[in-house]
Design a protein around this motif. Structure first.
Motif, short mmCIF file in Angstrom:
data_model
loop_
_atom_site.label_atom_id
_atom_site.label_comp_id
_atom_site.label_asym_id
_atom_site.label_seq_id
_atom_site.Cartn_x
_atom_site.Cartn_y
_atom_site.Cartn_z
N ALA A 43 0.98 -1.29 -0.04
CA ALA A 43 -0.04 -0.03 -0.11
C ALA A 43 0.90 1.13 -0.14
O ALA A 43 2.09 1.41 0.75
CB ALA A 43 -0.89 0.09 1.07
N ASP A 44 0.28 2.37 -0.58
CA ASP A 44 0.81 3.64 -0.69
C ASP A 44 2.36 3.87 -0.94
O ASP A 44 3.26 4.53 -0.74
CB ASP A 44 0.90 4.03 0.91
N VAL A 45 2.55 2.80 -2.09
CA VAL A 45 4.09 2.98 -2.81
C VAL A 45 3.81 3.46 -3.99
O VAL A 45 3.34 2.71 -4.87
CB VAL A 45 4.86 1.50 -2.55
N CYS A 46 4.99 4.51 -4.42
CA CYS A 46 4.69 4.89 -5.68
C CYS A 46 5.86 4.56 -6.54
O CYS A 46 6.07 4.55 -7.68
CB CYS A 46 4.52 6.51 -5.79
N GLU A 47 7.08 4.60 -5.70
CA GLU A 47 8.45 4.54 -6.41
C GLU A 47 9.11 3.16 -5.89
O GLU A 47 8.86 2.78 -4.73
CB GLU A 47 9.18 5.79 -5.94
N ILE A 48 10.08 2.63 -6.80
CA ILE A 48 10.87 1.41 -6.53
C ILE A 48 11.53 1.70 -5.29
O ILE A 48 11.73 0.87 -4.16
CB ILE A 48 11.68 1.11 -7.82
N PHE A 49 12.25 2.91 -5.12
CA PHE A 49 13.08 3.36 -4.04
C PHE A 49 12.20 3.29 -2.51
O PHE A 49 12.86 3.22 -1.44
CB PHE A 49 14.00 4.57 -4.43
N GLU A 50 11.03 3.37 -2.53
CA GLU A 50 10.18 3.27 -1.54
C GLU A 50 9.93 2.01 -0.79
O GLU A 50 9.58 1.85 0.21
CB GLU A 50 8.69 4.08 -1.72
N LEU A 51 10.35 0.86 -1.81
CA LEU A 51 10.29 -0.17 -1.16
C LEU A 51 11.17 -0.65 -0.26
O LEU A 51 12.48 0.06 -0.28
CB LEU A 51 10.26 -1.18 -2.41
N THR A 52 11.32 -1.71 0.55
CA THR A 52 12.24 -2.23 1.40
C THR A 52 13.27 -2.84 0.57
O THR A 52 13.18 -2.95 -0.87
CB THR A 52 11.88 -3.24 2.35
N PRO A 53 14.85 -2.67 1.08
CA PRO A 53 15.69 -3.42 0.20
C PRO A 53 15.17 -4.90 -0.23
O PRO A 53 15.57 -5.19 -1.37
CB PRO A 53 16.77 -3.38 1.03
N LEU A 54 14.54 -5.47 0.92
CA LEU A 54 14.24 -6.99 0.43
C LEU A 54 13.15 -6.96 -0.97
O LEU A 54 13.14 -7.92 -1.80
CB LEU A 54 13.68 -7.71 1.44
N ASP A 55 12.21 -6.09 -0.56
CA ASP A 55 11.14 -6.01 -1.70
C ASP A 55 11.73 -5.54 -2.96
O ASP A 55 11.43 -5.91 -3.95
CB ASP A 55 9.88 -5.07 -1.10
N GLN A 56 12.58 -4.48 -2.96
CA GLN A 56 13.58 -4.18 -4.28
C GLN A 56 14.11 -5.41 -4.94
O GLN A 56 13.67 -5.54 -6.36
CB GLN A 56 14.56 -3.12 -3.94
N THR A 57 14.67 -6.22 -4.18
CA THR A 57 15.32 -7.47 -4.72
C THR A 57 14.19 -8.37 -5.25
O THR A 57 14.56 -9.09 -6.10
CB THR A 57 15.93 -8.39 -3.60
N MET A 58 13.03 -8.47 -4.38
CA MET A 58 12.10 -9.24 -4.82
C MET A 58 11.56 -8.95 -6.27
O MET A 58 11.12 -9.64 -7.22
CB MET A 58 10.64 -9.69 -3.83
N LEU A 59 11.26 -7.78 -6.39
CA LEU A 59 10.73 -7.12 -7.54
C LEU A 59 11.43 -7.33 -8.58
O LEU A 59 11.16 -7.86 -9.94
CB LEU A 59 10.62 -5.43 -7.47
N THR A 60 12.83 -7.28 -8.65
CA THR A 60 13.83 -7.31 -9.53
C THR A 60 13.59 -8.77 -10.11
O THR A 60 13.82 -9.04 -11.15
CB THR A 60 15.20 -6.84 -9.26
N PHE A 61 14.05 -9.75 -9.23
CA PHE A 61 13.46 -11.01 -9.21
C PHE A 61 12.35 -11.45 -10.09
O PHE A 61 12.34 -12.10 -11.01
CB PHE A 61 13.83 -11.92 -8.20
N GLU A 62 11.11 -11.00 -9.63
CA GLU A 62 10.00 -11.22 -10.59
C GLU A 62 9.80 -10.48 -11.80
O GLU A 62 9.50 -11.05 -12.71
CB GLU A 62 8.83 -10.67 -9.45
N ILE A 63 10.49 -9.20 -11.95
CA ILE A 63 10.59 -8.65 -13.10
C ILE A 63 11.23 -9.59 -14.07
O ILE A 63 10.76 -10.01 -15.26
CB ILE A 63 11.27 -7.25 -13.21
N ASN A 64 12.47 -10.20 -13.63
CA ASN A 64 13.38 -11.12 -14.69
C ASN A 64 12.67 -12.31 -14.79
O ASN A 64 12.48 -12.87 -16.13
CB ASN A 64 14.69 -11.47 -13.99
N LEU A 65 11.96 -12.94 -13.77
CA LEU A 65 11.02 -14.20 -14.07
C LEU A 65 9.93 -13.89 -15.19
O LEU A 65 9.82 -14.95 -16.04
CB LEU A 65 10.39 -14.57 -12.59
N VAL A 66 9.10 -12.84 -14.87
CA VAL A 66 8.06 -12.65 -16.00
C VAL A 66 8.69 -12.32 -17.24
O VAL A 66 8.09 -12.94 -18.14
CB VAL A 66 7.10 -11.61 -15.50
N ALA A 67 9.86 -11.47 -17.53
CA ALA A 67 10.32 -11.29 -18.71
C ALA A 67 10.54 -12.17 -19.47
O ALA A 67 10.28 -12.41 -20.55
CB ALA A 67 11.30 -10.20 -18.31
N ASP A 68 11.33 -13.29 -18.84
CA ASP A 68 11.86 -14.55 -19.40
C ASP A 68 10.85 -15.32 -19.87
O ASP A 68 10.53 -16.05 -20.91
CB ASP A 68 12.72 -15.37 -18.42
#
Length: 136
Positions: A43-68
């Protein structure tokens, strides 16, 4: 802080396919391109840098997973990934399969023409193929 809920425009313009971990995986209601959206369930997140470091890592992982998975499911020439947020402020990441000769190639998909509805059979076939590649 409010509970996570998809922005009304994202909810209207896309359909949730599955939840991966951090994100909902959504299919845009526009058959001109295989166009997916990852929507972090925060909730209430507009920018990638507003995510926790763990969530930033998870987002990068999920982007790569879905893109592949999208590349393998479509054989696309190029996979476009973008997080703009100029209209819908809620953090979301577009992942779009592009091919030479597709509508507006090589230009952007945003603001080009009008959305075309998915045919039910093509949508079901694409979704099944994508989810199969996502699981493999």
């Amino acid at each position: 802080m409010s509970a996570f809920e998809a922005d009304e425009r994202l909810a209207r313009d896309s359909e949730m396919l599955t939840r991966i971990g951090l994100c909902e995986l959504r299919l845009m209601n526009d058959a001109r391109w295989p166009w997916l959206v990852l929507l972090p369930q925060r909730a209430d997140v507009c920018e990638i840098f507003e995510l926790t470091p763990l969530d930033q890592t998870m987002l990068t992982f999920e982007i790569n997973l879905v893109a592949d998975a999208l590349k393998r499911a479509t054989g696309a020439t190029k996979i476009n990934v973008g997080a703009l947020g100029n209209i819908v402020r809620q953090l979301h990441v577009h992942i779009i399969a592009r091919n030479e000769g597709d509508p507006n190639w090589p230009g952007p998909v945003w603001g080009f023409g009008s959305a075309e509805a998915w045919d039910a059979d093509n949508k079901a076939a694409f979704t099944a193929k994508l989810l199969e590649h996502l699981g493999s």
